[in-house]
Design a protein around this motif. Structure first.
Motif, PDB file in Angstrom:
ATOM      1  N   VAL A  83     -58.349  12.705  61.521  1.00 51.31           N
ATOM      2  CA  VAL A  83     -58.785  10.968  61.442  1.00 51.31           C
ATOM      3  C   VAL A  83     -58.174  10.498  60.544  1.00 51.31           C
ATOM      4  O   VAL A  83     -57.814   9.141  60.764  1.00 51.31           O
ATOM      5  CB  VAL A  83     -60.440  11.475  60.831  1.00 51.31           C
ATOM      6  N   VAL A 253     -67.522  10.941  60.646  1.00 54.46           N
ATOM      7  CA  VAL A 253     -66.407  11.646  60.442  1.00 54.46           C
ATOM      8  C   VAL A 253     -66.793  13.169  59.984  1.00 54.46           C
ATOM      9  O   VAL A 253     -66.423  13.931  60.747  1.00 54.46           O
ATOM     10  CB  VAL A 253     -65.226  11.077  59.684  1.00 54.46           C
ATOM     11  N   SER A 266     -61.205  12.056  67.225  1.00 54.48           N
ATOM     12  CA  SER A 266     -60.798  11.685  65.912  1.00 54.48           C
ATOM     13  C   SER A 266     -60.135  10.184  66.108  1.00 54.48           C
ATOM     14  O   SER A 266     -60.451   9.439  65.139  1.00 54.48           O
ATOM     15  CB  SER A 266     -59.809  12.234  65.348  1.00 54.48           C
TER      16      SER A 266
END
Length: 295
Positions: A83, A253, A266
Motif C-alpha cells: 500500500v 488498509v 493495495s
C-alpha cells in the motif's frame, strides 16, 4: 472474517470469489466429468494419481505435460508495504501531471482543461469507489486526470495569492502525518459507529457541494464558496471531515491486510488515501485564500 465496513465486505467477497476461481479446477483437472458424478468420464477413479488417491493422508498430484493445465496459482496477499509503494506511486503520478499541466497548458485553456479534468476525475473516482474489483488501470487514470485538475486549480490560486500552494501542500501533509500518528496510537479508532457517521457525513457534504456547483453554473451564489463567514465555516467542516477520512482509509488498509485480500487490492487502498489527500488539499487552498483576500 467479518468486518463492519461495507466497502471492505464487498471487496472481501469479491476477493474470495477471485481466490476460489484461481484454485478451482474442472473435473479431474481438465477431464470431462463422468456421468452421475463419476470422476473423469472414461477414466478410472484416481487416473494419473498414486494408489489411494482421494484417501486421507495421500497427497494429490497435479498431472503435468501437454494438454494439462498448470497447477492452481497462489494468490499473494497484500501487505502494508504494498500500500505504501502504491500510494507513493500515485502521489508521484499526480504530482508529475500537476506540474506538467501547470507548465504546458496555455492560460487561455485553463478553464476548459480545469472543468474537463475535474469531470473525468469525478467519474473515474466514482467508478473506482463503487467497483466490485480492484482495477489498477482505473486508479492510475484517476491519478493522471486528478493531477491535471490540481495543476490547473493550483496555478489559478497561485496567480492570485503568491505562496499559497506551498502553504496548502505543507498543511495537507502535516495533517496527514498527524492523523497517521493518532491512528497508530489508537487515539482515534474506526469503530462501527464512527464509520457509519463518517460515511453519512461525507455523503451529505458531497451532495451539498454538488448542488452548490450546479447552482453556481446557473449564477446562483449560495455563499458556501464566496469567502464570507459561511464559506469559512463550511471549509473548516470539510477540512475536519477530510482529515478524519484518513482514519477510514488507514482502517481499510489494516483490515484488508488482516483479511488477506489479494495484492492488487493495495491499489484500491492507495486510491482511498489519495482521494482524502486531494480533498484536503483543495479545502486548504480555499480556506487559506479566504484569509488572504477575496476569492
Amino acid at each position: 472474517m467479518k468486518t463492519t465496513n461495507p466497502v471492505l465486505s464487498r471487496l472481501g467477497q469479491a476477493a474470495e470469489r477471485e481466490r476460489a476461481a484461481g484454485y478451482a479446477a474442472p473435473g479431474a483437472y481438465g477431464q470431462q466429468p463422468g456421468p452421475y458424478g463419476q470422476p473423469g468420464y472414461g477414466q478410472p477413479a484416481g487416473y494419473g494419481q498414486p494408489a489411494g488417491y482421494g484417501q486421507p493422508g495421500v497427497p494429490q498430484q497435479y498431472p503435468a505435460g501437454p494438454g494439462y493445465p498448470a497447477a492452481p496459482p497462489a494468490v499473494a496477499p497484500m501487505t502494508i508495504d504494498d500500500v505504501v509503494v502504491k500510494t507513493v506511486t500515485l502521489l508521484g503520478i499526480t504530482g508529475l501531471m500537476a506540474a506538467l499541466a501547470w507548465i504546458m497548458v496555455p492560460a487561455a485553456l485553463t478553464m476548459p482543461v480545469w472543468i474537463g479534468s475535474m469531470i473525468i476525475g469525478l467519474v473515474l473516482g466514482l467508478v473506482v469507489s463503487f467497483s466490485r474489483m480492484a482495477n489498477p488501470a482505473l486508479v492510475v487514470a484517476y491519478a493522471v486526470f486528478e493531477g491535471v485538475f490540481l495543476g490547473m486549480i493550483s496555478r489559478t490560486f497561485e496567480s492570485f495569492y503568491n505562496g499559497i500552494v506551498l502553504q496548502a501542500v505543507v498543511a495537507t501533509f502535516g495533517v496527514f502525518f498527524v492523523m497517521a500518528m493518532l491512528f497508530k496510537a489508537r487515539v482515534i479508532r474506526a469503530t462501527p459507529k464512527f464509520t457509519r457517521i463518517m460515511i453519512a457525513v461525507m455523503g451529505g457534504l458531497f451532495a451539498v457541494m454538488l448542488i452548490n456547483l450546479v447552482l453556481a453554473l446557473f449564477g446562483v451564489d449560495t455563499g458556501l464558496r464566496s469567502g464570507g463567514p459561511l464559506a469559512i465555516g463550511f471549509s473548516l467542516v470539510c477540512i475536519v471531515v477530510a482529515s478524519l477520512s484518513f482514519i477510514l482509509a488507514f482502517h481499510e488498509v489494516e483490515e484488508g491486510v488482516r483479511m488477506g485480500l489479494p495484492q492488487r487490492y493495495s491499489w484500491t487502498a492507495a486510491f482511498g488515501i489519495l482521494l482524502s489527500l486531494v480533498w484536503l488539499y483543495i479545502e486548504m487552498l480555499r480556506l487559506l485564500s479566504y484569509f488572504q483576500g477575496d476569492d
